[in-house]
Design a protein around this motif. Structure first.
Motif, PDB file in Angstrom:
ATOM      1  N   GLU A  30       4.078  29.361 -19.538  1.00  0.00           N
ATOM      2  CA  GLU A  30       3.554  28.745 -18.316  1.00  0.00           C
ATOM      3  C   GLU A  30       4.493  28.941 -17.136  1.00  0.00           C
ATOM      4  N   ILE A  31       5.776  29.161 -17.407  1.00  0.00           N
ATOM      5  CA  ILE A  31       6.728  29.447 -16.327  1.00  0.00           C
ATOM      6  C   ILE A  31       6.579  30.909 -15.895  1.00  0.00           C
ATOM      7  N   SER A  41       4.071  32.908 -16.189  1.00  0.00           N
ATOM      8  CA  SER A  41       2.785  33.256 -15.568  1.00  0.00           C
ATOM      9  C   SER A  41       2.682  32.675 -14.170  1.00  0.00           C
ATOM     10  N   GLY A  42       3.651  31.833 -13.784  1.00  0.00           N
ATOM     11  CA  GLY A  42       3.616  31.251 -12.451  1.00  0.00           C
ATOM     12  C   GLY A  42       2.779  29.982 -12.372  1.00  0.00           C
ATOM     13  N   ARG A  43       2.242  29.528 -13.509  1.00  0.00           N
ATOM     14  CA  ARG A  43       1.432  28.301 -13.481  1.00  0.00           C
ATOM     15  C   ARG A  43       2.293  27.087 -13.165  1.00  0.00           C
ATOM     16  N   THR A  44       3.475  27.046 -13.758  1.00  0.00           N
ATOM     17  CA  THR A  44       4.371  25.905 -13.611  1.00  0.00           C
ATOM     18  C   THR A  44       5.683  26.388 -13.009  1.00  0.00           C
ATOM     19  N   ARG A  45       6.234  25.569 -12.111  1.00  0.00           N
ATOM     20  CA  ARG A  45       7.556  25.889 -11.593  1.00  0.00           C
ATOM     21  C   ARG A  45       8.584  25.106 -12.403  1.00  0.00           C
ATOM     22  N   ASP A  46       9.521  25.826 -13.020  1.00  0.00           N
ATOM     23  CA  ASP A  46      10.502  25.159 -13.867  1.00  0.00           C
ATOM     24  C   ASP A  46      11.326  24.148 -13.084  1.00  0.00           C
TER      25      ASP A  46
END
Lengths: 240, 240
Positions: B14-15, B17-22
């Motif tokens: 998810e990080i 793929s750009g879905r979530t920002r760590d």
């Protein structure tokens, strides 16, 4: 055919010390996903020549494209260009086309193109310049490594210059299903779904709102029909 | 004596793929800096067993401490614990103390400790549990690797459980000098300063406000007196 792969190398003590929160990785991840290039790995290393060289070599060997961010300014801690040249065993020096860009830029702004600024025209032999519409000093592409600035506005402009030159694949699509149950309650359904749709990536991201557990199930892939089929099946199984 | 070193491994599609920002990396970086442990490298890999195993091995060999984040929940994509066990060639199974923690937690919340949730009690032989005051399911430490959850509130609680057990060094201190000139104008001063204060790290971070160039010069090290001396000298040279 599988999508092209990519890795990112972020160079900067300021990220590792916690002073700055990196913004470039998240931006690049989103852009690559749209362009159909699969970001497989990110590394963050400090302003340390051996660490930069080793990471560039490892990532350049393992992936189709490598994007670096940081360390190409005029100060003593800007050592990325020289490290890239060493990683590829390539000479590096001030290059006329890069110098001309800087000369024109500083002439216009009334600043001196001094020795420090001239370092930004050091380009490894055989590299292609990456346009920088924000602050002129160019990035460059050497082999499969795209070397870009760390300042987010400049990084973003350079990504916009580079991406259209790269072979993309099928954009990664996704659908999200919100489930108002703990992920432990739906794990068996997800495992069976992942097995039957092995061409898709099925992720489960738990959350908690006002004490109640829930999860976002994200189904990703390049085939919209398959994503639809998987999401529809899961929604039916969970009676959503 | 040099400070202990650390690396972080973030696990999660998810990080990438750009879905979530760590968010965990920035938090850990700040905590380690306060604790006197030098974060030297971060890697982010996808939910892919060979990639996780290879990264764990490489980082565990190279640094004093490794912190991982993500992939220890109850769903099919939570494979971190098994990967860590394989990386250290250690058996892994449901462990009684971890199972007892989960049993008590789910009894209290009226949920079933089903097969999926029981996976969160899988702990490699010889590991020490890391307390999770937020949602009970424990992390663990095996050798020099600290395995923690990806959900930020849980990750932060686990870091708070682990850090006091680790040998720290001298906290990294810093002073920032704001200079309202382009970094190309002060690069020569900085290079000379970095040479004379080779025990300090001197970074230069450019900014632009309303078209005017400036830079924050950050002087970092563990000796406050030396940092003062370097900052004072630079301020004097630049007539600030």
């Amino acid at each position: 055919m599988a999508n092209p792969t990519a890795a990112m190398l972020v160079i900067g003590d300021e990220i590792l010390s916690g002073r700055t929160r990196d913004a470039n990785m998240h931006f690049l991840a989103q852009e690559l996903t749209k362009h159909g290039i699969d970001l497989k790995e990110v590394r963050i290393v400090s302003d340390d020549a051996p660490a930069i060289e080793a990471a560039v070599k490892a990532l350049s060997d393992a992936y189709d494209n490598v994007f670096t961010s940081g360390g190409i300014g005029p100060t003593h801690d800007d050592i990325t260009a020289d490290c890239i040249a060493r990683a590829f065993d390539t000479p590096i020096d001030v290059r006329d086309d890069a110098r001309a860009l800087l000369q024109a830029h500083y002439d216009k702004s009334g600043l001196e193109l001094n020795a420090a600024r001239l370092r930004m025209a050091r380009i490894p032999d055989g590299a292609t310049l990456i346009e920088n519409p924000v602050s002129t000093a160019p990035g460059f592409t050497l082999a499969n490594v795209h070397v870009m600035a760390g300042v987010p506005s400049v990084f973003q402009a350079m990504v916009a210059s580079v991406l259209p030159t790269l072979t993309g694949g099928r954009p990664l699509l996704s659908q999200t299903l919100r489930v108002d149950r703990g992920e432990g309650d739906i794990a068996a359904n997800l495992a069976a779904l992942a097995e039957d749709f092995s061409d898709l990536s099925i992720g489960c991201y738990p959350f908690q709102i006002n004490g109640a557990f829930g999860a976002n199930v994200v189904v990703r892939g390049t085939d919209g029909g398959r994503i639809d089929a998987a999401t529809t099946r899961l929604a039916k199984e969970l009676e959503l």
